[in-house]
Scaffold this motif. Structure first.
Motif, PDB file in Angstrom:
ATOM      1  N   THR A   1       0.834  -1.205   0.000  1.00  0.00           N
ATOM      2  CA  THR A   1       0.000   0.000   0.000  1.00  0.00           C
ATOM      3  C   THR A   1       0.858   1.239   0.000  1.00  0.00           C
ATOM      4  O   THR A   1       0.563   2.210  -0.685  1.00  0.00           O
TER       5      THR A   1
ATOM      6  N   THR B   1       3.030  -3.280  -8.874  1.00  0.00           N
ATOM      7  CA  THR B   1       2.686  -3.107  -7.467  1.00  0.00           C
ATOM      8  C   THR B   1       1.240  -3.533  -7.207  1.00  0.00           C
ATOM      9  O   THR B   1       0.942  -4.199  -6.207  1.00  0.00           O
TER      10      THR B   1
ATOM     11  N   ARG C   1       0.107  -6.563  -4.733  1.00  0.00           N
ATOM     12  CA  ARG C   1      -0.820  -6.370  -3.626  1.00  0.00           C
ATOM     13  C   ARG C   1      -2.039  -7.287  -3.778  1.00  0.00           C
ATOM     14  O   ARG C   1      -2.578  -7.801  -2.792  1.00  0.00           O
TER      15      ARG C   1
ATOM     16  N   ASP D   1      -7.526  -5.003  -7.468  1.00  0.00           N
ATOM     17  CA  ASP D   1      -6.130  -4.682  -7.796  1.00  0.00           C
ATOM     18  C   ASP D   1      -5.695  -5.311  -9.112  1.00  0.00           C
ATOM     19  O   ASP D   1      -5.021  -4.667  -9.937  1.00  0.00           O
TER      20      ASP D   1
END
Length: 277
Positions: A1, A13, A17, A33
């Motif tokens: 995060t 990223t 995540r 995500d």
């Protein structure tokens, strides 16, 4: 995060995540995500593959297979195995088997919460499938929810009354965790009536009988195990304990020495206490 605050549109990223969210069971957040990663990089094949996994854990096989196929078309070869395993199914029974298969993998990886989630999807498709309840019993046992485990095994038995292993598993729960030795012994007798060669049931019945001072039946069950598997050190150790309770020290020491030779270190303590001149 924290990385996303610096680079909020970074597909790598977001993908990573998403994988972390899958690990915690937050499948909706994982889907968000992975979808964002694909939005910012429509050629990100691994994100399609990972989103397929999140869909699968969410119970949506059709969406999962769309993403697995898309990832494979984009050159992500790992998706082919998932397509072969899970996407060539067309009826509820086959789809339920898909979820059961996935749940077994999660149980083997000591992820029982994930397994329960998958099995609940299987139940929606095939509510009378005894295998679903069998594996629920195993998953709940890993979670140390022994009452739920007993209930699941009982439902498995209700749908499959000749499932000797389910009786044996329920017996282990009743005897070790639910303070129901008589229920455990009854289950073990039924299991061995169906299949007299289940080693786990023979061993557990021997322990139950020894605890109730029924030494001869205990010796018989342990000897049956050892006739088939002479290197079963746990059975040798337990038979030694039973012989000692019967006052047959020489036989007890012989079994403990055999168990120790097979690597059973518990036997060493009893040899030192009872078998030294």
């Amino acid at each position: 995060t924290k990385a996303l605050k610096v680079v909020p549109e970074d597909p790598l990223t977001l993908n990573n995540r998403g994988l972390a969210y899958i690990e915690t069971g937050a499948y909706e957040k994982a889907l968000e995500d992975f979808s964002a990663a694909i939005k910012y990089d429509p050629q990100y094949a691994q994100a399609f593959h990972n989103r397929a996994g999140a869909y699968l854990f969410s119970g949506d096989i059709d969406a999962a297979c769309r993403d697995y196929n898309q990832a494979f078309r984009m050159g992500y070869s790992n998706s082919k195995m998932m397509i072969d395993r899970f996407c060539n199914v067309s009826n509820d029974s086959a789809r339920a088997e898909t979820f059961i298969m996935l749940s077994q993998e999660q149980i083997n990886s000591y992820r029982p919460e994930r397994a329960i989630n998958l099995l609940e999807h299987a139940l929606l498709l095939k509510p009378e499938n005894p295998k679903v309840y069998y594996w629920m019993g195993s998953a709940y046992q890993q979670m140390k929810n022994f009452t739920a485990s007993e209930t699941a095994y009982s439902k498995c038995i209700a749908y499959d009354p000749n499932n000797a292993i389910a009786y044996s598993k329920r017996a282990a729960i009743r005897g070790a965790f639910l303070s129901n030795p008589q229920g455990a012994l009854s289950d073990l007798n039924i299991a061995l009536g169906i299949n007299p060669d289940i080693e786990e049931a023979l061993y557990n019945r021997a322990v139950a009988n020894a605890q109730n001072k029924k030494f001869e039946p205990a010796i018989a069950d342990l000897t049956k195990i050892l006739d088939k598997n002479p290197s079963q050190s746990k059975a040798l150790f337990m038979r030694g304990l039973t012989y000692m309770q019967m006052g047959q020290k020489d036989k007890a020491c012989a079994d403990w020495n055999s168990a120790l030779a097979l690597g059973n270190n518990d036997a060493a303590n009893y040899i030192n206490r009872f078998c030294k001149p």
